[in-house]
Design a protein around this motif. Structure first.
Motif, short mmCIF file in Angstrom:
data_model
loop_
_atom_site.label_atom_id
_atom_site.label_comp_id
_atom_site.label_asym_id
_atom_site.label_seq_id
_atom_site.Cartn_x
_atom_site.Cartn_y
_atom_site.Cartn_z
N THR A 11 9.01 5.39 -11.17
CA THR A 11 9.84 5.39 -9.96
C THR A 11 9.31 6.45 -9.01
OG1 THR A 11 12.06 5.70 -9.05
CG2 THR A 11 11.57 6.93 -11.07
N THR A 12 9.03 6.03 -7.76
CA THR A 12 8.54 6.98 -6.76
C THR A 12 9.38 6.81 -5.49
OG1 THR A 12 6.89 5.52 -5.75
CG2 THR A 12 6.20 6.75 -7.70
N THR A 13 9.25 7.77 -4.60
CA THR A 13 10.14 7.78 -3.43
C THR A 13 9.98 6.54 -2.57
OG1 THR A 13 9.75 10.16 -3.47
CG2 THR A 13 10.96 9.28 -1.58
N ASN A 14 8.75 6.15 -2.31
CA ASN A 14 8.52 5.02 -1.40
C ASN A 14 7.83 3.83 -2.05
OD1 ASN A 14 9.20 6.47 1.32
ND2 ASN A 14 7.83 7.84 0.22
N GLY A 15 6.79 4.11 -2.83
CA GLY A 15 5.93 3.04 -3.34
C GLY A 15 6.66 2.02 -4.19
N THR A 16 7.41 2.48 -5.18
CA THR A 16 8.07 1.52 -6.07
C THR A 16 9.18 0.77 -5.32
OG1 THR A 16 9.58 3.20 -6.99
CG2 THR A 16 7.51 2.83 -8.17
N GLY A 69 3.88 12.76 -13.93
CA GLY A 69 4.29 12.68 -12.53
C GLY A 69 3.65 11.49 -11.83
N ASN A 70 3.14 11.70 -10.62
CA ASN A 70 2.56 10.59 -9.86
C ASN A 70 1.13 10.88 -9.42
OD1 ASN A 70 2.69 8.02 -8.67
ND2 ASN A 70 3.25 8.88 -6.67
N SER A 71 0.45 11.78 -10.14
CA SER A 71 -0.95 12.06 -9.79
C SER A 71 -1.84 11.03 -10.48
CB SER A 71 -1.34 13.45 -10.28
OG SER A 71 -2.76 13.58 -10.24
N PHE A 87 0.84 -1.20 0.00
CA PHE A 87 0.00 0.00 0.00
C PHE A 87 0.87 1.25 0.00
CE2 PHE A 87 -2.76 -3.06 2.31
CZ PHE A 87 -3.93 -2.92 1.57
N ASP A 88 0.68 2.11 -0.97
CA ASP A 88 1.20 3.48 -0.88
C ASP A 88 0.05 4.35 -1.36
OD1 ASP A 88 2.35 5.98 -1.14
OD2 ASP A 88 4.29 5.16 -1.68
N ILE A 89 -0.87 4.56 -0.44
CA ILE A 89 -2.16 5.17 -0.79
C ILE A 89 -1.98 6.57 -1.39
CG2 ILE A 89 -4.38 5.94 0.18
CD1 ILE A 89 -3.98 2.84 0.00
N LEU A 90 -1.07 7.35 -0.82
CA LEU A 90 -0.81 8.71 -1.35
C LEU A 90 0.63 8.75 -1.88
CD1 LEU A 90 -2.54 10.83 1.45
CD2 LEU A 90 -3.39 10.43 -0.86
N ARG A 91 0.85 8.40 -3.20
CA ARG A 91 -0.19 8.13 -4.14
C ARG A 91 0.17 6.95 -5.05
NH1 ARG A 91 0.48 13.94 -6.81
NH2 ARG A 91 2.61 13.28 -6.33
N ALA A 92 1.37 6.40 -4.84
CA ALA A 92 1.93 5.49 -5.86
C ALA A 92 1.02 4.31 -6.22
CB ALA A 92 3.30 4.99 -5.44
N THR A 93 0.57 3.55 -5.21
CA THR A 93 -0.22 2.36 -5.59
C THR A 93 -1.63 2.76 -6.03
OG1 THR A 93 -0.79 1.87 -3.27
CG2 THR A 93 1.15 0.75 -4.19
N GLY A 140 6.45 9.11 -12.52
CA GLY A 140 6.98 9.04 -11.17
C GLY A 140 7.18 10.41 -10.56
N GLU A 141 7.76 10.41 -9.38
CA GLU A 141 7.96 11.69 -8.68
C GLU A 141 9.19 11.64 -7.78
OE1 GLU A 141 7.75 11.85 -5.04
OE2 GLU A 141 7.58 9.66 -5.18
N ARG A 142 9.66 12.83 -7.48
CA ARG A 142 10.56 13.05 -6.35
C ARG A 142 10.03 14.29 -5.66
NH1 ARG A 142 11.55 8.65 -7.33
NH2 ARG A 142 13.53 7.57 -7.58
#
Ligand code: MLT
Length: 228
Positions: free
Chosen positions: A93-98, A76-78, A20-26, A63-65
């Motif tokens: 690629t995202t900070t936490n989710g990926t 991005g990751n919206s 789960f990375d609800i905000l927002r990756a997954t 993705g995002e940073r």
């Protein structure tokens, strides 16, 4: 005494992980799969993402940073950017989710979780009856994130007859404390940060429960839709 749990040190070979990375990756990934994206490649670094794009120029690079689109990336990751990509493959690629997803790579099964597909997740888990279920809350950098624990708690509440760990019971009780998912997401630091940067719509989107009947299944580092 301090405690550090390193997921990489765990034996996950007989475990189903739900990340789960609800905000927002997954939430963005589930949105993409629900809108006809056949494959998502989650990668940990910007360099890996760029290298994949160089090899497969037709992919959408997302993705995002720090919440923002990465220089030179297509999106991005919206979740709003993941609704019109039917038939396209995505590298993200995202900070936490990926990173959390790839950390689960050796698990027996890895599912992509969100509030958006909560019923579908419960259905897939009920059908397959995994021996061990590990709900992986991606968090924010190294810290706990309320919204991920909230979603895990909502999923656990679907399995009243099963034996739950203390952590699982705790997040289920925590989730029950919030009258609505949106209130939970708005209480979360990430929810507040997204709202403060003009992304309140993303928070509202990610707070929708069971809008989509699809689950992401990650195999060999590729996420594909698994209809519930
Ligand atoms: C992450 O993977 O760290 C998040 O999804 C960040 C974000 O909200 O874009």
């Amino acid at each position: 005494p301090a405690e550090i749990t390193l997921l990489s040190a765990r034996d996950l070979t007989e475990t189903t992980c739900v990340v789960f990375d609800i905000l927002r990756a997954t939430s963005s990934m589930v949105t993409a799969l629900a809108h006809g994206v056949p494959e998502i490649y989650p990668v940990c670094t910007i360099e890996e993402a760029r290298a994949m794009k160089a090899k497969l120029p037709e992919v959408v690079l997302g993705g995002e940073r720090k919440g923002d689109r990465i220089a030179g990336f297509d999106i991005g990751n919206s979740p709003s950017e993941y609704q019109n990509l039917q038939g396209r493959r995505i590298v993200t690629t995202t900070t936490n989710g990926t990173v959390a997803l790839r950390a689960c790579e050796r698990a027996q099964r890895v599912l992509v979780g969100a509030l958006l597909n909560l019923d579908a997740l419960a259905k897939v888990i009920r059908t397959s009856v995994p021996e061990n279920l590990l709900l992986v809350c991606a968090g924010t950098f190294e810290t706990f994130a309320l919204e991920d624990a909230y979603a895990a708690g909502r999923l656990i509440a679907e399995f009243t007859g099963a034996t739950h760990s203390d952590a699982a019971q705790t997040v289920a009780a925590m989730a029950a404390h919030y009258p609505t998912p949106l209130e939970a997401l708005r209480a979360a630091r990430n929810g507040q940060a997204l709202t403060a940067t003009g992304r309140a719509g993303d928070v509202e989107w990610c707070a929708q429960v069971s809008r989509f009947n699809v689950v992401g299944l990650m195999e060999a580092a590729v996420i594909r839709p698994l209809p519930a």
